[in-house]
Write a protein that holds these residues in place. Sequence first.
Motif, PDB file in Angstrom:
ATOM      1  N   ARG A 560       0.840  -1.196   0.000  1.00  0.00           N
ATOM      2  CA  ARG A 560       0.000   0.000   0.000  1.00  0.00           C
ATOM      3  C   ARG A 560       0.881   1.253   0.000  1.00  0.00           C
ATOM      4  O   ARG A 560       1.896   1.315   0.683  1.00  0.00           O
ATOM      5  CB  ARG A 560      -0.908  -0.012   1.222  1.00  0.00           C
ATOM      6  N   ALA A 561       0.476   2.259  -0.759  1.00  0.00           N
ATOM      7  CA  ALA A 561       1.211   3.520  -0.820  1.00  0.00           C
ATOM      8  C   ALA A 561       0.800   4.415   0.343  1.00  0.00           C
ATOM      9  O   ALA A 561      -0.247   4.223   0.968  1.00  0.00           O
ATOM     10  CB  ALA A 561       0.938   4.217  -2.145  1.00  0.00           C
ATOM     11  N   ALA A 562       1.625   5.416   0.637  1.00  0.00           N
ATOM     12  CA  ALA A 562       1.290   6.397   1.674  1.00  0.00           C
ATOM     13  C   ALA A 562       0.041   7.157   1.252  1.00  0.00           C
ATOM     14  O   ALA A 562      -0.202   7.377   0.057  1.00  0.00           O
ATOM     15  CB  ALA A 562       2.450   7.352   1.894  1.00  0.00           C
ATOM     16  N   ALA A 571      -3.838  10.728   7.882  1.00  0.00           N
ATOM     17  CA  ALA A 571      -2.777  10.294   6.969  1.00  0.00           C
ATOM     18  C   ALA A 571      -2.232   8.952   7.440  1.00  0.00           C
ATOM     19  O   ALA A 571      -2.254   8.630   8.633  1.00  0.00           O
ATOM     20  CB  ALA A 571      -1.677  11.337   6.913  1.00  0.00           C
ATOM     21  N   SER A 572      -1.758   8.167   6.486  1.00  0.00           N
ATOM     22  CA  SER A 572      -1.178   6.874   6.826  1.00  0.00           C
ATOM     23  C   SER A 572       0.101   6.662   6.041  1.00  0.00           C
ATOM     24  O   SER A 572       0.222   7.117   4.904  1.00  0.00           O
ATOM     25  CB  SER A 572      -2.166   5.737   6.526  1.00  0.00           C
ATOM     26  N   GLU A 573       1.032   5.978   6.679  1.00  0.00           N
ATOM     27  CA  GLU A 573       2.302   5.703   6.016  1.00  0.00           C
ATOM     28  C   GLU A 573       2.141   4.525   5.059  1.00  0.00           C
ATOM     29  O   GLU A 573       1.320   3.636   5.271  1.00  0.00           O
ATOM     30  CB  GLU A 573       3.373   5.388   7.051  1.00  0.00           C
ATOM     31  N   GLY A 574       2.954   4.537   4.037  1.00  0.00           N
ATOM     32  CA  GLY A 574       2.911   3.455   3.079  1.00  0.00           C
ATOM     33  C   GLY A 574       3.786   2.298   3.488  1.00  0.00           C
ATOM     34  O   GLY A 574       4.680   2.424   4.337  1.00  0.00           O
ATOM     35  N   GLU A 575       3.512   1.147   2.902  1.00  0.00           N
ATOM     36  CA  GLU A 575       4.341  -0.015   3.138  1.00  0.00           C
ATOM     37  C   GLU A 575       5.589   0.069   2.286  1.00  0.00           C
ATOM     38  O   GLU A 575       5.684   0.879   1.360  1.00  0.00           O
ATOM     39  CB  GLU A 575       3.545  -1.287   2.822  1.00  0.00           C
ATOM     40  N   GLU A 576       6.564  -0.781   2.593  1.00  0.00           N
ATOM     41  CA  GLU A 576       7.817  -0.777   1.848  1.00  0.00           C
ATOM     42  C   GLU A 576       7.542  -1.009   0.359  1.00  0.00           C
ATOM     43  O   GLU A 576       6.791  -1.921   0.004  1.00  0.00           O
ATOM     44  CB  GLU A 576       8.764  -1.851   2.389  1.00  0.00           C
ATOM     45  N   TYR A 577       8.101  -0.171  -0.462  1.00  0.00           N
ATOM     46  CA  TYR A 577       7.952  -0.195  -1.921  1.00  0.00           C
ATOM     47  C   TYR A 577       6.546   0.182  -2.376  1.00  0.00           C
ATOM     48  O   TYR A 577       6.234   0.100  -3.566  1.00  0.00           O
ATOM     49  CB  TYR A 577       8.328  -1.560  -2.518  1.00  0.00           C
ATOM     50  N   GLY A 578       5.698   0.615  -1.435  1.00  0.00           N
ATOM     51  CA  GLY A 578       4.342   0.997  -1.823  1.00  0.00           C
ATOM     52  C   GLY A 578       4.324   2.218  -2.739  1.00  0.00           C
ATOM     53  O   GLY A 578       3.613   2.227  -3.743  1.00  0.00           O
ATOM     54  N   ASP A 579       5.108   3.238  -2.399  1.00  0.00           N
ATOM     55  CA  ASP A 579       5.133   4.451  -3.234  1.00  0.00           C
ATOM     56  C   ASP A 579       5.776   4.167  -4.587  1.00  0.00           C
ATOM     57  O   ASP A 579       5.352   4.710  -5.611  1.00  0.00           O
ATOM     58  CB  ASP A 579       5.886   5.574  -2.524  1.00  0.00           C
ATOM     59  N   GLU A 580       6.814   3.306  -4.583  1.00  0.00           N
ATOM     60  CA  GLU A 580       7.453   2.967  -5.861  1.00  0.00           C
ATOM     61  C   GLU A 580       6.496   2.167  -6.749  1.00  0.00           C
ATOM     62  O   GLU A 580       6.453   2.353  -7.979  1.00  0.00           O
ATOM     63  CB  GLU A 580       8.732   2.158  -5.617  1.00  0.00           C
ATOM     64  N   GLY A 626       9.096  -7.060  -9.116  1.00  0.00           N
ATOM     65  CA  GLY A 626       9.432  -7.250  -7.708  1.00  0.00           C
ATOM     66  C   GLY A 626       8.638  -6.391  -6.760  1.00  0.00           C
ATOM     67  O   GLY A 626       8.984  -6.294  -5.577  1.00  0.00           O
ATOM     68  N   PHE A 627       7.563  -5.762  -7.236  1.00  0.00           N
ATOM     69  CA  PHE A 627       6.732  -4.940  -6.361  1.00  0.00           C
ATOM     70  C   PHE A 627       5.651  -5.765  -5.661  1.00  0.00           C
ATOM     71  O   PHE A 627       5.151  -5.360  -4.615  1.00  0.00           O
ATOM     72  CB  PHE A 627       6.048  -3.815  -7.169  1.00  0.00           C
ATOM     73  N   ALA A 628       5.266  -6.880  -6.243  1.00  0.00           N
ATOM     74  CA  ALA A 628       4.152  -7.655  -5.710  1.00  0.00           C
ATOM     75  C   ALA A 628       4.502  -9.134  -5.706  1.00  0.00           C
ATOM     76  O   ALA A 628       5.397  -9.590  -6.422  1.00  0.00           O
ATOM     77  CB  ALA A 628       2.894  -7.410  -6.543  1.00  0.00           C
ATOM     78  N   SER A 629       3.780  -9.868  -4.885  1.00  0.00           N
ATOM     79  CA  SER A 629       3.913 -11.325  -4.852  1.00  0.00           C
ATOM     80  C   SER A 629       2.596 -11.942  -5.306  1.00  0.00           C
ATOM     81  O   SER A 629       1.568 -11.260  -5.370  1.00  0.00           O
ATOM     82  CB  SER A 629       4.261 -11.795  -3.440  1.00  0.00           C
ATOM     83  N   VAL A 630       2.632 -13.200  -5.625  1.00  0.00           N
ATOM     84  CA  VAL A 630       1.440 -13.884  -6.125  1.00  0.00           C
ATOM     85  C   VAL A 630       0.529 -14.240  -4.954  1.00  0.00           C
ATOM     86  O   VAL A 630       0.955 -14.855  -3.969  1.00  0.00           O
ATOM     87  CB  VAL A 630       1.810 -15.149  -6.910  1.00  0.00           C
ATOM     88  N   HIS A 631      -0.724 -13.858  -5.044  1.00  0.00           N
ATOM     89  CA  HIS A 631      -1.753 -14.186  -4.057  1.00  0.00           C
ATOM     90  C   HIS A 631      -2.279 -15.586  -4.363  1.00  0.00           C
ATOM     91  O   HIS A 631      -2.195 -16.062  -5.505  1.00  0.00           O
ATOM     92  CB  HIS A 631      -2.875 -13.138  -4.130  1.00  0.00           C
ATOM     93  N   PHE A 632      -2.840 -16.248  -3.343  1.00  0.00           N
ATOM     94  CA  PHE A 632      -3.317 -17.631  -3.587  1.00  0.00           C
ATOM     95  C   PHE A 632      -4.410 -17.668  -4.650  1.00  0.00           C
ATOM     96  O   PHE A 632      -4.580 -18.666  -5.346  1.00  0.00           O
ATOM     97  CB  PHE A 632      -3.808 -18.261  -2.280  1.00  0.00           C
ATOM     98  N   THR A 633      -5.172 -16.555  -4.811  1.00  0.00           N
ATOM     99  CA  THR A 633      -6.183 -16.530  -5.874  1.00  0.00           C
ATOM    100  C   THR A 633      -5.523 -16.513  -7.252  1.00  0.00           C
ATOM    101  O   THR A 633      -6.101 -17.012  -8.220  1.00  0.00           O
ATOM    102  CB  THR A 633      -7.080 -15.301  -5.721  1.00  0.00           C
ATOM    103  N   GLY A 634      -4.334 -15.936  -7.340  1.00  0.00           N
ATOM    104  CA  GLY A 634      -3.618 -15.931  -8.601  1.00  0.00           C
ATOM    105  C   GLY A 634      -3.140 -17.299  -9.004  1.00  0.00           C
ATOM    106  O   GLY A 634      -3.053 -17.632 -10.194  1.00  0.00           O
ATOM    107  N   GLU A 635      -2.841 -18.123  -7.994  1.00  0.00           N
ATOM    108  CA  GLU A 635      -2.363 -19.476  -8.285  1.00  0.00           C
ATOM    109  C   GLU A 635      -3.455 -20.339  -8.904  1.00  0.00           C
ATOM    110  O   GLU A 635      -3.173 -21.339  -9.553  1.00  0.00           O
ATOM    111  CB  GLU A 635      -1.856 -20.122  -6.992  1.00  0.00           C
ATOM    112  N   LYS A 636      -4.712 -19.939  -8.683  1.00  0.00           N
ATOM    113  CA  LYS A 636      -5.839 -20.702  -9.219  1.00  0.00           C
ATOM    114  C   LYS A 636      -6.409 -20.072 -10.487  1.00  0.00           C
ATOM    115  O   LYS A 636      -7.402 -20.556 -11.029  1.00  0.00           O
ATOM    116  CB  LYS A 636      -6.939 -20.809  -8.159  1.00  0.00           C
TER     117      LYS A 636
END
Length: 914
Positions: A560-562, A571-580, A626-636
């Motif tokens: 998630r981005a900031a 306001a909320s901070e973003g997760e690592e690599y969220g803004d990128e 490298g911004f995202a990983s595969v969710h279990f729904t993607g595996e199906k």
Amino acid sequence: MTTPAAPVPAPAPKRGIVKQILSGDSIIVCGFVGAPPPEKQLAFSGITAPKLARRPGGPAETSGETKDEPWAWEAREYLRKKLIGKEILFTSEKPPNSTREYGVVYLGKDIATGENITESLVSEGLVTVRREGVRPTPELTRLWELEDEAKRQGKGKWGSSPSSEHVRDVKWSMDNIRAFVEKNENKPFKAIIEHVRDGSTVRAFLLPDFHYITLMIAGIRCNGFKLDDQGRPDPTQKVEYAEEAKYYVEKRLLQREVDIVLCSSNNSNNMIGSILHPKGNIAESLVREGLAKCVDWSLASLSSADIQKLRQAEAQAKSEKKRIWKDYQAKAPQITGKEKEFAATVVEVVNGDALQVKLPNGSVKKVFLASIRPPREAGKAGQDDEGKPIPRPKGFRPLYDIPWMFEAREYLRKKLIGKKVHVVIDYIQEARDNFPEKTCATVTINGKNVAEALVSKGLATVVRYRQDDDQRSSRYDELIKAENKAEKSQLGVHSKKDGAPLRVTEIDAARAKLELASFQRAQRIDAIVEFVASGARLRLYIPKTNSLATFLLGGINCPRAARAATGTLPASEGEEYGDEALLFTKERCLQREVSIQVDTHDKAGNFIGWLWIDNLNMSVELVRAGFASVHFTGEKSSYASQLKQAEDSAKNQKLRRWKNYVEEAPQQVNVEEEKQPVERKVNYEEVVVTEVTNEGTFFVQRISEGPKAEALFAKLRQEFDANPPLPGAYNPKKGDICAAKFTLDDNWYRVKVEKVAGGKVQVHYIDYGNRETLPTTRLASLPAAYSADKPFATEYHMPYVLLPKDEELKDIALKYLREDTNVAKLYLNVEFRPAGQPPSATLHKDQSGTTDIIRGLIAEGLLMVETIKSRRTNKLLEDYRAAQDEAKKGHLNMWEYGDITEDDAKEFGLGKCK
């Protein structure tokens, strides 16, 4: 004895310049000093000329309109052509009780050798010599003799031609000046300037029809005279440089023959046009001398070249501080160097008048299109009782709710988004009224002014400035001309019909449930990305349903981005690599046309599914980067293999979230083997291409299956000939395999029903690949014996290539592809089989491998090679890239104006197509 009286000495001759011819026996002479110099009216002694017509309402008018006496115009013209602007000698005296001076005019260096103009007039038979009540003198006797000779020779008024032929038909007024100007626009008229009202307004006769007009010189305005109660110039009220400008024009144009080019007319029924003298354009000269200013409203009626000349002349007068510019001080700040002019890539269109552009250094700059306004909200200027602006209604969306705003944004988006443009900063508008500072510029693409194109379509209006305000577009005059054309054509905001806002539906949780089924049935849906909230959350406008929806990319976990504070949320901070990740998606998708596939929706009514941009699946691309990983729904999902390959690639390269990744069971990798080129498998099959779709896919039948297919079709037709189906008895449903009678040959073929609506059925001929819409009466149930065989036509993609985005080039590419494949036999090689999609294959004219049809189209600049990153070498892809480089070097078709992939490559971090 008386002393005789001394003889009266003859008056000494004087010198002067003829300023104006009043009639055939009267002129105005001016001296040599002053601006204007002193002048006097001089009548010719001993003669009388025919009287010229007087216009109604003219100076000293007492008796209304009069007509010419015969030969009055010829006498006046004789003197005008001979004397106007010339230096003369004259003798004059003022008789007792007379208000006029009488005398003799000589044209020449002295009286002895100069031409006596009075005698010339008499000799030409243009005037009458006074004979009654005068005392004979040698001069009069000479004139009588010349007159008698003219009578004997039948010269001038003493000739035999009817007097009516020598009386002008003067048109002092017109019933419809606007129609006259429109009929004769830009047509040069021969004319004579009769009167100079002020430096930029004259009266003239248009020849040969003697239309008497008041003409305002196009593009300029001189200081005028203040008028008295009767509408006449008040000599007691001096206006600086007004008299000097008037004299400047009189000296050069009064009673000269000129060309007048009419441009337009104003609300006062005065004509507007240019005056062209053999020595040049008087408007340009007046402006250069600092006696006139350029005026925007009439400049627009001139050609671009004439406008440029006047602007350059004004700039010169300003720099030299001539006359009216003596106190001139430039108000606009000077902008130079790279800040003034630069190239950039458009990454966002803000409403209809501003752009976010990305500079070569990677920074983003907001620029406003100079001197234009986007479509305005009706009644926006309204105020309440306290003088405060009336607030907009809740949920007001300017882009959709202001008429023509969406059309303006769309025009710019389609033309500019992702394209390289040239930016010239014209001025910086200071912050005011709670509005921030604005950088205003002229933006061009391929030499075309973006603002001018927008204005010409009625999708923006031009800002009007004070004449001394230099903070305006460098192409301001072109904008005015474009707006005038749009107004005349009643385009866009200038239409007489009130524009309607775009009725856009917001898809909330309740509506998402209603729309889900139809979106799922539609498979792929076209959309426009309006906003990117994070790497996997986008705001979409769906043209098909005129709706706005939030869309979540399926099959992935994306940081998630900031988020900035809003009215209800902190306001909320973003997760690592969220803004990128947000920037990654934004640069590729914002305001781009995409296609989506909806799988489901969440509780909030946000659709979840898959999104493609330029045939790239954004879920896969985020994983690959490298911004995202595969969710279990993607595996199906149908794209599981693509997602897994992308994730494995990111892990191997330790990209971003995988920077510290360690494989659980490391495997030995043969580096030398990995560097080896991927061997392309070649297994040619003989085929015939039966259909090329508008999406660039193609259907083929294998020649080896030809006899089997023909036998099946022959039996099917025999079946229907023997047992004709009852028209309308069959009720088709989507997905059915049935029989249909093809329109062109009335034969029966196997089809699949794709859509049923309003008594019409869209079918797909499964053995050939083409599609057609038919009435239900041309369909019939397919006997079971003919449904067992699989379709004889197989669909394939062209590998590694994309069709041009330009519709015209796309049509040409498809035309040539159809022509090249319209042969009896081709050789097909399957290159790869992507999951969930038709296989990708090449087509060859023979088995040598050198006759690849797709490569040929790439080399002609009609197909674009996809941007694909791979650590392994791919010989086919390299060959296609080499063909594309040939097309680029030759500037063929889509590469005519250069490398259209260059922007994406440099600005967005994509690899070039090489």
